[in-house]
Write an enzyme that holds these catalytic residues in place. Structure first.
Site, PDB file in Angstrom:
ATOM      1  N   TYR A  61       0.843  -1.203   0.000  1.00 40.44           N
ATOM      2  CA  TYR A  61       0.000   0.000   0.000  1.00 40.44           C
ATOM      3  C   TYR A  61       0.877   1.251   0.000  1.00 40.44           C
ATOM      4  O   TYR A  61       0.633   2.190  -0.762  1.00 40.44           O
ATOM      5  CB  TYR A  61      -0.923   0.001   1.219  1.00 40.44           C
ATOM      6  CG  TYR A  61      -1.865   1.195   1.262  1.00 40.44           C
ATOM      7  CD1 TYR A  61      -3.136   1.118   0.707  1.00 40.44           C
ATOM      8  CD2 TYR A  61      -1.468   2.394   1.845  1.00 40.44           C
ATOM      9  CE1 TYR A  61      -4.000   2.220   0.719  1.00 40.44           C
ATOM     10  CE2 TYR A  61      -2.303   3.500   1.863  1.00 40.44           C
ATOM     11  CZ  TYR A  61      -3.577   3.402   1.310  1.00 40.44           C
ATOM     12  OH  TYR A  61      -4.411   4.497   1.314  1.00 40.44           O
ATOM     13  N   ASP A  62       1.913   1.254   0.846  1.00 41.01           N
ATOM     14  CA  ASP A  62       2.801   2.412   0.937  1.00 41.01           C
ATOM     15  C   ASP A  62       3.517   2.658  -0.390  1.00 41.01           C
ATOM     16  O   ASP A  62       3.728   3.815  -0.800  1.00 41.01           O
ATOM     17  CB  ASP A  62       3.832   2.213   2.047  1.00 41.01           C
ATOM     18  CG  ASP A  62       3.194   2.212   3.429  1.00 41.01           C
ATOM     19  OD1 ASP A  62       3.833   1.715   4.381  1.00 41.01           O
ATOM     20  OD2 ASP A  62       2.051   2.697   3.553  1.00 41.01           O
ATOM     21  N   SER A  70     -32.862  16.618  16.312  1.00 41.85           N
ATOM     22  CA  SER A  70     -32.675  15.635  17.376  1.00 41.85           C
ATOM     23  C   SER A  70     -33.878  14.709  17.407  1.00 41.85           C
ATOM     24  O   SER A  70     -34.929  15.001  16.828  1.00 41.85           O
ATOM     25  CB  SER A  70     -32.523  16.336  18.726  1.00 41.85           C
ATOM     26  OG  SER A  70     -33.667  17.130  18.989  1.00 41.85           O
ATOM     27  N   GLU A 107     -30.897   0.338  16.023  1.00 42.44           N
ATOM     28  CA  GLU A 107     -29.483   0.686  15.883  1.00 42.44           C
ATOM     29  C   GLU A 107     -28.883   1.017  17.247  1.00 42.44           C
ATOM     30  O   GLU A 107     -29.607   1.289  18.199  1.00 42.44           O
ATOM     31  CB  GLU A 107     -29.314   1.909  14.972  1.00 42.44           C
ATOM     32  CG  GLU A 107     -29.973   1.796  13.625  1.00 42.44           C
ATOM     33  CD  GLU A 107     -30.006   3.122  12.877  1.00 42.44           C
ATOM     34  OE1 GLU A 107     -30.253   3.103  11.659  1.00 42.44           O
ATOM     35  OE2 GLU A 107     -29.783   4.184  13.506  1.00 42.44           O
ATOM     36  N   LYS A 147     -26.951   3.639  19.693  1.00 39.58           N
ATOM     37  CA  LYS A 147     -26.850   5.096  19.818  1.00 39.58           C
ATOM     38  C   LYS A 147     -25.409   5.411  20.207  1.00 39.58           C
ATOM     39  O   LYS A 147     -25.031   5.339  21.361  1.00 39.58           O
ATOM     40  CB  LYS A 147     -27.824   5.633  20.869  1.00 39.58           C
ATOM     41  CG  LYS A 147     -27.885   7.162  20.890  1.00 39.58           C
ATOM     42  CD  LYS A 147     -28.933   7.657  21.885  1.00 39.58           C
ATOM     43  CE  LYS A 147     -29.066   9.168  21.807  1.00 39.58           C
ATOM     44  NZ  LYS A 147     -27.801   9.857  22.116  1.00 39.58           N
ATOM     45  N   ASP A 151     -21.900   7.195  21.015  1.00 39.73           N
ATOM     46  CA  ASP A 151     -21.522   8.349  21.834  1.00 39.73           C
ATOM     47  C   ASP A 151     -20.375   9.063  21.131  1.00 39.73           C
ATOM     48  O   ASP A 151     -19.207   8.885  21.460  1.00 39.73           O
ATOM     49  CB  ASP A 151     -21.113   7.887  23.230  1.00 39.73           C
ATOM     50  CG  ASP A 151     -21.131   9.041  24.227  1.00 39.73           C
ATOM     51  OD1 ASP A 151     -20.638   8.866  25.343  1.00 39.73           O
ATOM     52  OD2 ASP A 151     -21.647  10.117  23.885  1.00 39.73           O
ATOM     53  N   GLU A 173     -21.889   9.144  12.660  1.00 41.84           N
ATOM     54  CA  GLU A 173     -21.229   9.508  13.916  1.00 41.84           C
ATOM     55  C   GLU A 173     -19.727   9.282  13.821  1.00 41.84           C
ATOM     56  O   GLU A 173     -19.266   8.192  13.468  1.00 41.84           O
ATOM     57  CB  GLU A 173     -21.789   8.648  15.054  1.00 41.84           C
ATOM     58  CG  GLU A 173     -21.630   9.247  16.418  1.00 41.84           C
ATOM     59  CD  GLU A 173     -22.819  10.128  16.792  1.00 41.84           C
ATOM     60  OE1 GLU A 173     -22.808  10.663  17.918  1.00 41.84           O
ATOM     61  OE2 GLU A 173     -23.746  10.270  15.974  1.00 41.84           O
ATOM     62  N   TYR A 181     -25.491   6.193   9.140  1.00 41.06           N
ATOM     63  CA  TYR A 181     -26.795   5.645   9.484  1.00 41.06           C
ATOM     64  C   TYR A 181     -27.983   6.435   8.951  1.00 41.06           C
ATOM     65  O   TYR A 181     -29.136   6.031   9.143  1.00 41.06           O
ATOM     66  CB  TYR A 181     -26.952   5.522  11.008  1.00 41.06           C
ATOM     67  CG  TYR A 181     -26.626   6.768  11.806  1.00 41.06           C
ATOM     68  CD1 TYR A 181     -25.511   6.802  12.628  1.00 41.06           C
ATOM     69  CD2 TYR A 181     -27.420   7.906  11.753  1.00 41.06           C
ATOM     70  CE1 TYR A 181     -25.189   7.919  13.377  1.00 41.06           C
ATOM     71  CE2 TYR A 181     -27.113   9.036  12.495  1.00 41.06           C
ATOM     72  CZ  TYR A 181     -26.002   9.030  13.313  1.00 41.06           C
ATOM     73  OH  TYR A 181     -25.700  10.153  14.042  1.00 41.06           O
ATOM     74  N   LYS A 221     -36.187   3.028  14.699  1.00 40.03           N
ATOM     75  CA  LYS A 221     -36.740   3.816  13.597  1.00 40.03           C
ATOM     76  C   LYS A 221     -37.744   2.961  12.826  1.00 40.03           C
ATOM     77  O   LYS A 221     -37.477   1.780  12.562  1.00 40.03           O
ATOM     78  CB  LYS A 221     -35.633   4.262  12.635  1.00 40.03           C
ATOM     79  CG  LYS A 221     -34.559   5.131  13.264  1.00 40.03           C
ATOM     80  CD  LYS A 221     -33.448   5.431  12.265  1.00 40.03           C
ATOM     81  CE  LYS A 221     -32.348   6.267  12.892  1.00 40.03           C
ATOM     82  NZ  LYS A 221     -31.212   6.471  11.961  1.00 40.03           N
ATOM     83  N   LYS A 249     -32.715   4.949  26.126  1.00 40.98           N
ATOM     84  CA  LYS A 249     -31.503   4.941  26.953  1.00 40.98           C
ATOM     85  C   LYS A 249     -31.466   3.705  27.862  1.00 40.98           C
ATOM     86  O   LYS A 249     -32.464   3.014  28.055  1.00 40.98           O
ATOM     87  CB  LYS A 249     -31.458   6.213  27.809  1.00 40.98           C
ATOM     88  CG  LYS A 249     -31.235   7.495  27.017  1.00 40.98           C
ATOM     89  CD  LYS A 249     -29.854   7.538  26.398  1.00 40.98           C
ATOM     90  CE  LYS A 249     -29.524   8.905  25.850  1.00 40.98           C
ATOM     91  NZ  LYS A 249     -29.173   9.882  26.885  1.00 40.98           N
ATOM     92  N   CYS A 301     -22.823  36.070  49.699  1.00 37.92           N
ATOM     93  CA  CYS A 301     -22.243  35.378  48.548  1.00 37.92           C
ATOM     94  C   CYS A 301     -20.790  35.016  48.847  1.00 37.92           C
ATOM     95  O   CYS A 301     -20.031  35.867  49.337  1.00 37.92           O
ATOM     96  CB  CYS A 301     -22.332  36.266  47.308  1.00 37.92           C
ATOM     97  SG  CYS A 301     -21.391  35.642  45.888  1.00 37.92           S
ATOM     98  N   CYS A 360     -18.495  37.563  46.481  1.00 33.53           N
ATOM     99  CA  CYS A 360     -18.476  39.034  46.556  1.00 33.53           C
ATOM    100  C   CYS A 360     -19.063  39.579  47.852  1.00 33.53           C
ATOM    101  O   CYS A 360     -19.101  40.790  48.053  1.00 33.53           O
ATOM    102  CB  CYS A 360     -19.234  39.627  45.366  1.00 33.53           C
ATOM    103  SG  CYS A 360     -21.028  39.364  45.427  1.00 33.53           S
ATOM    104  N   CYS A 384     -27.271  35.183  44.533  1.00 38.74           N
ATOM    105  CA  CYS A 384     -26.485  36.357  44.916  1.00 38.74           C
ATOM    106  C   CYS A 384     -27.107  37.590  44.277  1.00 38.74           C
ATOM    107  O   CYS A 384     -27.525  37.562  43.117  1.00 38.74           O
ATOM    108  CB  CYS A 384     -25.047  36.179  44.440  1.00 38.74           C
ATOM    109  SG  CYS A 384     -24.078  37.699  44.493  1.00 38.74           S
ATOM    110  N   CYS A 437     -20.425  40.920  41.148  1.00 39.56           N
ATOM    111  CA  CYS A 437     -19.924  39.639  41.653  1.00 39.56           C
ATOM    112  C   CYS A 437     -18.955  39.036  40.636  1.00 39.56           C
ATOM    113  O   CYS A 437     -19.331  38.805  39.489  1.00 39.56           O
ATOM    114  CB  CYS A 437     -21.092  38.682  41.891  1.00 39.56           C
ATOM    115  SG  CYS A 437     -20.592  37.025  42.391  1.00 39.56           S
TER     116      CYS A 437
END
Length: 723
Positions: free
Chosen positions: A40-41, A86, A152, A154, A156, A214, A272, A337, A361, A460, A463, A478, A484
């Site tokens: 490949y190289d 979303s 599917e 989900k 991250d 993703e 996806y 879906k 979830k 506070c 401050c 506060c 502050c």
């Protein structure tokens, strides 16, 4: 006649493209190398030599372009042709979450199918599909007790939109706010799993194809990266650090201005979904799409499954839960879906979320740890939040040392005390929180219950201004405002963030220095900063100082919604800021508005109206606005409109094709100013479709549904007369 050296070179370059793309796809996507790395190289070096000798043969989709380009000054913004919306999150993490989604889908489809069934029976129709020429819906005969779904993982990671034209990658952009994102094409080219040119051997490629997916980092690549970082730190390298989690590391790599750095992060990609697609697409279901994506050369998760009915969704959720810890990458749930694109169209959207999809979830991951201290943080609006300082514990993919206790009432309800053993959870896999105290492990000499007012002596911590608790509120606040330092710092960071006025490079550490040194006391002070005062700060080189000065200068040209959002008015988010700007047209008109006038704005209720009235009633807030304008901040302003001046209020319009003189954004702005909602797809709720040259499937759909179709002249007439 013999071909010229250039023609021979062009043929060789094309052949090398084909071979190297094929070998890269087998290596990165199929995990089945066809040739040794050395071969490949060798071919890669051969291609580089030809491109160096004949620069005109170097193209954007060349395999040599994966190695990165010039360092960028900043990211260009791009508006998504089809918004990256979303999807709804199912909060019930048990199997009932899957069953509830299936029940909602069947209920909606039955509701939509019944009118058509009645019409078909009235016509004594014998065909197997439900069809009514006067109905806006056409659907195949389906078993509404067993809907087909695609399930599917989900992932991250970071959502990306890839735009291909004539099969070649031309633009890659982040999701951003869903309507517009940042162009990150150079960085995305470094990801081996993303094809620079699509494979056409097994699946025809539409003229325009936007693929969404993703970008993520595998756990082993993340650990290898941190091992390299630890080695650099041990060797005494300055400015190096280890990374917190794969998701943030992947997102940070994509948003690097230097593509060479992105290339070093070993990023991966799963495809996806689709964005904008020209009318020659031949895909009619989610499952067919996953197969088409694989045929075009994309990596598609092998865990994706075609499911029929709720029981199959429940089984998928359980199967993935059992495998979650052994997966080579992080996930935070699964996605369901509806398979049929026709049924997706029928189900449509609610509040900009599709009815045909849901994220399901898993229960948040929890761990035990010890409370070392309870600190109190002052937020941008003065809210005082108790925060538990914890013995470090690894939860949900990150090491957690702080966890919110939300407010005094919550801290008392849970009775959290220093020295307690507590259960810590990453709520929503994002914000760490203390769930409960393990009372059996509490020491006999534990201190008294938490009392925020007593702990602070009514002042506070930053401050020393008095703290107050308004009727009906759980939080203490506060009263110091911009006096502050804590509120001042948070207000500046909020104003300068990417979705507000955006001052690139103005981060938390620099703001701390500027405020602590007394250089910046109010937001307008930012625009009075000179190169010398910035360069004098610790660890601030002259070039970095100049970059900040330049970023501040660029930020002076903004938009009214961004400016309003940046002011940090309580209860006014990005969406509300846009609605306010659209309704009033100018900042002065908004500042002079009465409560009744504010309540006429879409989605503005009594609480938001009161927040606006209180903010603009404060002399120091008006002075900040005056000074910012005097410093040169500016934005285009429009004309205030009331409902009677919005002839298209309540109408939904879809734009398709290219208009003779109006750009898509200009047409959308004109329609929204007239009160219309501009949608991305045609449905029974569409009032008009505005079609220009090369209008595709949306025009066909409008004709099929009997929706009025306008050209540019018709659009202008509609805007002028509202009829």
């Amino acid at each position: 006649m013999l071909s010229s050296p250039f023609e021979s070179a062009a043929d060789a370059v094309r052949a090398l493209h084909v071979e190297l793309h094929r070998f890269a796809h087998a290596y990165y996507t199929l995990d089945a190398p066809l040739v040794p790395d050395a071969e490949y190289d060798r071919l890669f070096v051969e291609l580089q030599a030809l491109e160096a000798e004949y620069p005109s043969l170097k193209s954007a989709d060349s395999p040599t372009q994966r190695v990165g380009g010039a360092v960028l000054d900043g990211f260009e913004a791009v508006r998504h042709r089809v918004p990256m919306l979303s999807i709804r999150t199912e909060t019930d993490t048990t199997e009932q979450g899957a069953r509830a989604f299936d029940a909602r889908v069947r209920k909606e489809l039955i509701k939509r199918a019944q009118p058509m069934q009645v019409a078909a029976q009235a016509k004594n129709a014998s065909q197997t599909s439900i069809f009514d020429e006067n109905s806006p819906l056409v659907t195949e005969s389906i078993d509404l007790d067993a809907i087909e779904y695609v399930a599917e993982l989900k992932f991250d990671g970071l959502a990306i939109n890839l735009r291909y034209e004539q099969g070649a990658l031309v633009v890659a952009a982040t999701r951003g706010d869903g309507e517009s994102g940042e162009v990150v094409t150079q960085n995305i080219r470094t990801i081996g799993q993303i094809p620079l040119r699509l494979n056409t051997d097994r699946q025809a490629v539409p003229e325009v194809l936007e693929v969404r997916g993703e970008v993520y980092m595998r756990r082993d690549d993340f650990e290898a990266l941190n091992e390299r970082q630890r080695a650099k730190i041990s060797a005494g390298a300055s400015g190096e650090k280890t990374f917190v989690n794969p998701r943030n590391t992947a997102a940070g790599a994509v948003r690097q201005l230097d593509p060479a750095i992105a290339a070093q992060r070993s990023l991966s990609f799963f495809a996806y979904a689709l964005g904008e697609v020209s009318s020659d697409a031949q895909v009619d279901s989610q499952w067919a799409l996953s197969q088409a994506l694989a045929a075009w050369g994309f990596a598609v998760s092998q865990h994706t499954r075609l499911c029929v009915g709720a029981d199959a969704l429940v089984a998928f959720h359980a199967d993935v839960a059992a495998q979650r810890d052994s997966l080579p990458f992080d996930i935070d749930g699964v996605v369901y879906k509806v398979n049929s694109f026709e049924q997706q169209r029928q189900l449509g959207f609610v509040s900009r979320e599709p009815r045909w999809a849901v994220a399901h979830k898993y229960p948040a991951q929890e761990q035990f740890t010890t409370v070392l201290a309870i600190d109190i943080q002052v937020g941008r609006t003065g809210k005082l939040t108790p925060v538990a300082k914890l013995a470090p514990v690894f939860v949900g993919g990150v090491t957690v040392t702080n966890a919110t206790l939300h407010n005094e009432d919550e801290a008392r309800r849970k009775d959290v005390r220093v020295g307690d053993t507590v259960v810590v959870r990453r709520a929503g896999d994002v914000i760490p929180e203390v769930v409960s105290v393990v009372l059996d492990k509490r020491a006999g000499d534990a201190g008294e219950a938490f009392d925020l007012y007593k702990r602070l002596g009514g002042r506070c911590p930053d401050c020393q201004s008095p703290i107050v608790r308004e009727d009906g509120e759980a939080a203490w606040r506060c009263t110091g405002g911009l006096f502050c330092p804590a509120q001042r710092k948070q207000a500046i960071l909020h104003f300068a963030q990417r979705r507000a006025v955006e001052v690139e490079g103005l981060g938390e550490k620099l703001v701390d220095q500027l405020v602590d040194a007394g250089i910046v006391k109010t937001i307008p002070d930012l625009y009075r900063l000179g190169l010398s005062s910035l360069a004098a700060l610790e660890r601030m080189a002259e070039k970095s100082a100049q970059n900040i000065v330049d970023a501040l200068s660029r930020s002076k040209t903004t938009t009214l919604p961004r400016f309003l959002y940046g002011l940090g008015i309580r209860n006014v988010g990005e969406s509300t800021a846009k609605d306010l700007a659209k309704h009033f047209g100018t900042l002065d008109a908004l500042m002079a508005a009465s409560q009744s006038e504010l309540l006429q704005v879409t989605d503005v209720g009594p609480i938001v109206a009161e927040s606006l009235l209180q903010f603009f009633a404060q002399a120091h807030n008006r002075e900040v606005i005056h000074q910012l304008r005097a410093c040169g901040l500016n934005w285009p302003e429009g004309v205030a409109r009331d409902a009677s001046q919005q002839p298209l209020l309540g109408c939904t319009v879809v734009l398709t094709g290219t208009l003779p003189t109006l750009g898509r954004d200009a047409a959308k702005d004109m329609l929204e100013a007239a009160g219309a909602k501009v949608a991305g797809s045609v449905s029974k709720k569409t009032s008009y479709v505005v079609a220009g040259a090369e209008a595709g499937s949306k025009l066909d759909k409008a004709r099929e549904l009997g929706i009025a179709v306008l050209d540019e002249a018709g659009l202008l007439a509609l805007l002028a007369g509202g009829a």
